[in-house]
Design a protein around this motif. Structure first.
Motif, PDB file in Angstrom:
ATOM      1  N   VAL A 219       1.080  -1.083   0.215  1.00  0.00           N
ATOM      2  CA  VAL A 219       0.024  -0.075  -0.229  1.00  0.00           C
ATOM      3  C   VAL A 219       0.887   0.755  -0.320  1.00  0.00           C
ATOM      4  CG1 VAL A 219      -2.039   1.172   1.489  1.00  0.00           C
ATOM      5  CG2 VAL A 219      -2.323  -1.082   1.317  1.00  0.00           C
ATOM      6  N   ILE A 220       1.683   1.503   0.358  1.00  0.00           N
ATOM      7  CA  ILE A 220       2.702   2.831   0.952  1.00  0.00           C
ATOM      8  C   ILE A 220       3.546   2.881  -0.059  1.00  0.00           C
ATOM      9  CG2 ILE A 220       5.351   3.490   1.930  1.00  0.00           C
ATOM     10  CD1 ILE A 220       4.058   1.790   4.259  1.00  0.00           C
ATOM     11  N   ALA A 221       3.875   2.069  -1.016  1.00  0.00           N
ATOM     12  CA  ALA A 221       4.988   1.552  -2.574  1.00  0.00           C
ATOM     13  C   ALA A 221       3.447   2.554  -3.314  1.00  0.00           C
ATOM     14  CB  ALA A 221       4.292   0.742  -3.230  1.00  0.00           C
ATOM     15  N   LYS A 222       2.087   2.164  -3.810  1.00  0.00           N
ATOM     16  CA  LYS A 222       1.640   2.549  -4.310  1.00  0.00           C
ATOM     17  C   LYS A 222       1.122   4.612  -3.288  1.00  0.00           C
ATOM     18  CE  LYS A 222       0.547   0.291  -7.843  1.00  0.00           C
ATOM     19  NZ  LYS A 222       0.958   1.026  -9.023  1.00  0.00           N
ATOM     20  N   LEU A 223       1.423   4.608  -2.727  1.00  0.00           N
ATOM     21  CA  LEU A 223       0.753   5.958  -2.204  1.00  0.00           C
ATOM     22  C   LEU A 223       1.786   7.437  -2.790  1.00  0.00           C
ATOM     23  CD1 LEU A 223       0.397   5.525   1.145  1.00  0.00           C
ATOM     24  CD2 LEU A 223      -0.851   6.519  -0.329  1.00  0.00           C
ATOM     25  N   PRO A 224       1.556   7.908  -3.151  1.00  0.00           N
ATOM     26  CA  PRO A 224       2.273   9.151  -3.524  1.00  0.00           C
ATOM     27  C   PRO A 224       2.908   9.762  -2.660  1.00  0.00           C
ATOM     28  CG  PRO A 224       0.149  10.603  -2.521  1.00  0.00           C
ATOM     29  CD  PRO A 224       0.029   9.006  -2.719  1.00  0.00           C
ATOM     30  N   LYS A 225       4.409  10.726  -2.707  1.00  0.00           N
ATOM     31  CA  LYS A 225       5.405  10.986  -1.815  1.00  0.00           C
ATOM     32  C   LYS A 225       5.329  12.540  -1.475  1.00  0.00           C
ATOM     33  CE  LYS A 225       9.380   8.549  -4.168  1.00  0.00           C
ATOM     34  NZ  LYS A 225      10.537   9.221  -5.180  1.00  0.00           N
ATOM     35  N   PRO A 226       5.202  12.561  -0.222  1.00  0.00           N
ATOM     36  CA  PRO A 226       6.084  11.844   0.966  1.00  0.00           C
ATOM     37  C   PRO A 226       5.511  10.966   1.681  1.00  0.00           C
ATOM     38  CG  PRO A 226       5.607  14.207   1.931  1.00  0.00           C
ATOM     39  CD  PRO A 226       5.864  14.268   0.327  1.00  0.00           C
ATOM     40  N   LYS A 227       5.951   9.890   1.262  1.00  0.00           N
ATOM     41  CA  LYS A 227       5.671   8.500   1.960  1.00  0.00           C
ATOM     42  C   LYS A 227       5.745   8.463   3.493  1.00  0.00           C
ATOM     43  CE  LYS A 227       6.103   6.323  -2.255  1.00  0.00           C
ATOM     44  NZ  LYS A 227       4.952   5.248  -3.131  1.00  0.00           N
ATOM     45  N   PRO A 228       4.423   7.840   3.833  1.00  0.00           N
ATOM     46  CA  PRO A 228       3.687   7.856   4.871  1.00  0.00           C
ATOM     47  C   PRO A 228       4.505   6.841   5.932  1.00  0.00           C
ATOM     48  CG  PRO A 228       1.940   7.542   3.680  1.00  0.00           C
ATOM     49  CD  PRO A 228       2.511   7.842   2.961  1.00  0.00           C
ATOM     50  N   ALA A 229       4.369   7.152   7.518  1.00  0.00           N
ATOM     51  CA  ALA A 229       5.382   6.552   7.763  1.00  0.00           C
ATOM     52  C   ALA A 229       4.376   4.543   8.419  1.00  0.00           C
ATOM     53  CB  ALA A 229       5.282   6.816   9.325  1.00  0.00           C
ATOM     54  N   TYR A 230       5.599   4.071   7.950  1.00  0.00           N
ATOM     55  CA  TYR A 230       4.794   2.287   7.903  1.00  0.00           C
ATOM     56  C   TYR A 230       3.359   2.195   9.462  1.00  0.00           C
ATOM     57  CZ  TYR A 230       4.715  -2.670   8.249  1.00  0.00           C
ATOM     58  OH  TYR A 230       3.226  -4.138   8.189  1.00  0.00           O
ATOM     59  N   THR A 231       3.898   2.227  10.354  1.00  0.00           N
ATOM     60  CA  THR A 231       2.699   2.577  11.099  1.00  0.00           C
ATOM     61  C   THR A 231       1.543   3.876  11.334  1.00  0.00           C
ATOM     62  OG1 THR A 231       3.938   4.205  12.505  1.00  0.00           O
ATOM     63  CG2 THR A 231       4.389   1.992  13.097  1.00  0.00           C
ATOM     64  N   THR A 232       1.917   4.999  10.348  1.00  0.00           N
ATOM     65  CA  THR A 232       0.520   5.456  10.523  1.00  0.00           C
ATOM     66  C   THR A 232      -0.131   4.716   9.440  1.00  0.00           C
ATOM     67  OG1 THR A 232       1.859   8.069  10.369  1.00  0.00           O
ATOM     68  CG2 THR A 232      -0.171   7.778   9.540  1.00  0.00           C
ATOM     69  N   VAL A 233       0.280   3.913   8.288  1.00  0.00           N
ATOM     70  CA  VAL A 233      -0.505   3.101   6.749  1.00  0.00           C
ATOM     71  C   VAL A 233      -1.654   2.132   7.980  1.00  0.00           C
ATOM     72  CG1 VAL A 233      -0.241   1.943   4.897  1.00  0.00           C
ATOM     73  CG2 VAL A 233       1.139   3.966   5.269  1.00  0.00           C
ATOM     74  N   ALA A 234      -0.566   2.213   8.501  1.00  0.00           N
ATOM     75  CA  ALA A 234      -1.072   0.261   9.777  1.00  0.00           C
ATOM     76  C   ALA A 234      -1.862   0.591  10.250  1.00  0.00           C
ATOM     77  CB  ALA A 234      -0.038  -0.431  10.129  1.00  0.00           C
ATOM     78  N   THR A 235      -2.325   1.921  10.737  1.00  0.00           N
ATOM     79  CA  THR A 235      -3.089   2.278  11.535  1.00  0.00           C
ATOM     80  C   THR A 235      -3.936   3.001  10.771  1.00  0.00           C
ATOM     81  OG1 THR A 235      -1.507   3.132  13.153  1.00  0.00           O
ATOM     82  CG2 THR A 235      -3.472   3.856  13.682  1.00  0.00           C
ATOM     83  N   VAL A 236      -3.886   3.719   9.531  1.00  0.00           N
ATOM     84  CA  VAL A 236      -5.577   3.751   8.790  1.00  0.00           C
ATOM     85  C   VAL A 236      -5.844   2.599   8.301  1.00  0.00           C
ATOM     86  CG1 VAL A 236      -5.198   5.126   6.522  1.00  0.00           C
ATOM     87  CG2 VAL A 236      -4.361   6.124   8.410  1.00  0.00           C
ATOM     88  N   ILE A 237      -4.945   1.559   7.885  1.00  0.00           N
ATOM     89  CA  ILE A 237      -5.834   0.194   7.342  1.00  0.00           C
ATOM     90  C   ILE A 237      -6.753   0.056   8.577  1.00  0.00           C
ATOM     91  CG2 ILE A 237      -5.244  -1.540   7.067  1.00  0.00           C
ATOM     92  CD1 ILE A 237      -2.675  -0.697   4.796  1.00  0.00           C
ATOM     93  N   LYS A 238      -6.247  -0.282   9.629  1.00  0.00           N
ATOM     94  CA  LYS A 238      -6.696  -1.024  10.630  1.00  0.00           C
ATOM     95  C   LYS A 238      -8.349   0.231  10.883  1.00  0.00           C
ATOM     96  CE  LYS A 238      -4.595  -4.305  12.379  1.00  0.00           C
ATOM     97  NZ  LYS A 238      -5.046  -5.310  12.282  1.00  0.00           N
ATOM     98  N   VAL A 239      -8.353   1.333  10.648  1.00  0.00           N
ATOM     99  CA  VAL A 239      -9.824   2.038  10.738  1.00  0.00           C
ATOM    100  C   VAL A 239      -9.716   1.313  10.023  1.00  0.00           C
ATOM    101  CG1 VAL A 239     -10.368   5.060  11.159  1.00  0.00           C
ATOM    102  CG2 VAL A 239      -8.352   3.613  11.939  1.00  0.00           C
ATOM    103  N   LEU A 240      -9.791   1.275   9.054  1.00  0.00           N
ATOM    104  CA  LEU A 240     -10.877   1.172   7.656  1.00  0.00           C
ATOM    105  C   LEU A 240     -11.130  -0.232   7.649  1.00  0.00           C
ATOM    106  CD1 LEU A 240      -8.218   2.573   4.731  1.00  0.00           C
ATOM    107  CD2 LEU A 240     -10.639   3.069   5.056  1.00  0.00           C
ATOM    108  N   GLU A 241     -10.202  -1.258   8.254  1.00  0.00           N
ATOM    109  CA  GLU A 241     -11.501  -2.270   8.589  1.00  0.00           C
ATOM    110  C   GLU A 241     -12.431  -2.636   9.966  1.00  0.00           C
ATOM    111  OE1 GLU A 241      -8.671  -6.213   8.865  1.00  0.00           O
ATOM    112  OE2 GLU A 241      -8.017  -5.079   9.950  1.00  0.00           O
ATOM    113  N   LYS A 242     -11.827  -1.582  10.537  1.00  0.00           N
ATOM    114  CA  LYS A 242     -13.580  -1.053  12.308  1.00  0.00           C
ATOM    115  C   LYS A 242     -14.776  -0.831  11.296  1.00  0.00           C
ATOM    116  CE  LYS A 242     -13.488   0.481  16.776  1.00  0.00           C
ATOM    117  NZ  LYS A 242     -12.659   1.204  17.134  1.00  0.00           N
ATOM    118  N   LYS A 243     -14.241   0.118  10.441  1.00  0.00           N
ATOM    119  CA  LYS A 243     -15.294   1.029   9.407  1.00  0.00           C
ATOM    120  C   LYS A 243     -16.137   0.169   8.428  1.00  0.00           C
ATOM    121  CE  LYS A 243     -13.919   5.355  10.127  1.00  0.00           C
ATOM    122  NZ  LYS A 243     -13.806   6.937   9.508  1.00  0.00           N
ATOM    123  N   GLY A 244     -15.262  -0.931   8.370  1.00  0.00           N
ATOM    124  CA  GLY A 244     -15.865  -1.926   7.013  1.00  0.00           C
ATOM    125  C   GLY A 244     -15.583  -1.383   6.130  1.00  0.00           C
TER     126      GLY A 244
END
Length: 124
Positions: free
Chosen positions: A26-51
């Protein structure tokens, strides 16, 4: 559908592009500047929680995939915009884009053709 932030939408767009992948994909597909791994992981978890997203586990790796299609999300966003900004008036919505944005003649002609086709369909 629960509302999502711009950052969440950006991650969801990346998932739509790759169909499924680990956080690093997912990070590889995001535009620069790339967010931190933990940031993206957290965002994904929130998206998972929201369905919006789910995952499969392979060993220690989570592979994420979208549960909501780009088309379904677009339909939801457009319905909200139509209701909230344009008083449920498709005419106001279309007029806004025709007047406020430089719409090429080719697109206007295609829009006109689609409208005429729908008019014929509804009259039948």
């Amino acid at each position: 559908m629960e509302e999502i932030t711009k950052a969440q939408e950006e991650v969801l767009r990346a998932l739509w592009e790759i169909n499924e992948g680990a956080v690093a994909d997912v990070i590889a597909k995001l535009p620069k500047p790339k967010p931190a791994y933990t940031t993206v992981a957290t965002v994904i978890k929130v998206l998972e929680k929201k369905g919006y997203v789910d995952h499969k586990t392979f060993g220690n790796t989570h592979v994420y995939y979208p549960l909501v299609s780009k088309e379904d999300y677009a339909q939801h966003i457009m319905k909200d915009a139509l209701k909230g900004l344009f008083n449920n008036s498709i005419s106001q919505l279309v007029s806004f884009f025709v007047k406020e944005k430089d719409v090429p003649l080719k697109e206007l002609e295609e829009l006109k053709k689609n409208i005429e086709k729908e008019i014929k369909k509804q009259k039948s």
